[in-house]
Structure formats: C-alpha cells, structure tokens
Design a protein around this motif. Sequence first.
Motif, mmCIF file in Angstrom:
data_model
loop_
_atom_site.group_PDB
_atom_site.id
_atom_site.type_symbol
_atom_site.label_atom_id
_atom_site.label_comp_id
_atom_site.label_asym_id
_atom_site.label_seq_id
_atom_site.Cartn_x
_atom_site.Cartn_y
_atom_site.Cartn_z
ATOM 1 N N ARG A 20 0.833 -1.207 0.000
ATOM 2 C CA ARG A 20 0.000 0.000 0.000
ATOM 3 C C ARG A 20 0.867 1.256 0.000
ATOM 4 O O ARG A 20 0.636 2.191 -0.769
ATOM 5 C CB ARG A 20 -0.931 0.009 1.220
ATOM 6 N N GLN A 27 -5.311 3.938 3.435
ATOM 7 C CA GLN A 27 -6.036 2.754 3.883
ATOM 8 C C GLN A 27 -7.437 2.723 3.278
ATOM 9 O O GLN A 27 -7.936 1.656 2.927
ATOM 10 C CB GLN A 27 -6.116 2.710 5.410
ATOM 11 N N ILE A 41 -8.477 -3.107 6.857
ATOM 12 C CA ILE A 41 -7.092 -2.835 6.430
ATOM 13 C C ILE A 41 -6.258 -2.434 7.639
ATOM 14 O O ILE A 41 -5.142 -2.928 7.833
ATOM 15 C CB ILE A 41 -7.034 -1.740 5.338
#
Length: 76
Positions: A20, A27, A41
């Motif tokens: 990510r 998120q 997440i």
Amino acid sequence: MVERSEKNSNPSGEMIRTLRKALELTQVEMAEIFGVSRRAIQRWEKGDDEPRLTLGQVRIFIQLMQKAGFNWEMLP
C-alpha cells in the motif's frame, strides 16, 4: 492440525502495508480496492487480525504487486 509456525497462503498485514505504501495509497483507497472496510485494512496492518483473502482479492493483490514492480521475495 496446522501448526501456527507454518506459512499461511494469504499475504500478511505487513505485506499489505508495504504494498500500500509503495503504491502511495491510503487505507481507505486500499479498502475500496479490496472491497473491505478501512478498519479491516487497519486491523490487518496492525496485526490485530489476519487477512483472509478470497481468490478474487488474491488476484487483486498480485496485480498490485505487478503494478508496484514487486515479487514475493521483496515483501516482508
């Protein structure tokens, strides 16, 4: 019975966080991509819960890895 020390086939929360951040996603954005809540997440990344991805989500994870130029050896 599966031993806790055996490797899980799902990516770890640390792998998801690393990916990510490499893709510069929030998120919220990552949650939207995977079709889960931001809280999911967050819990995965903190290690409060283990990701249990569907086959479709695993495909998405692999696509994101390719987009980031990652391979499995590059992830924690």
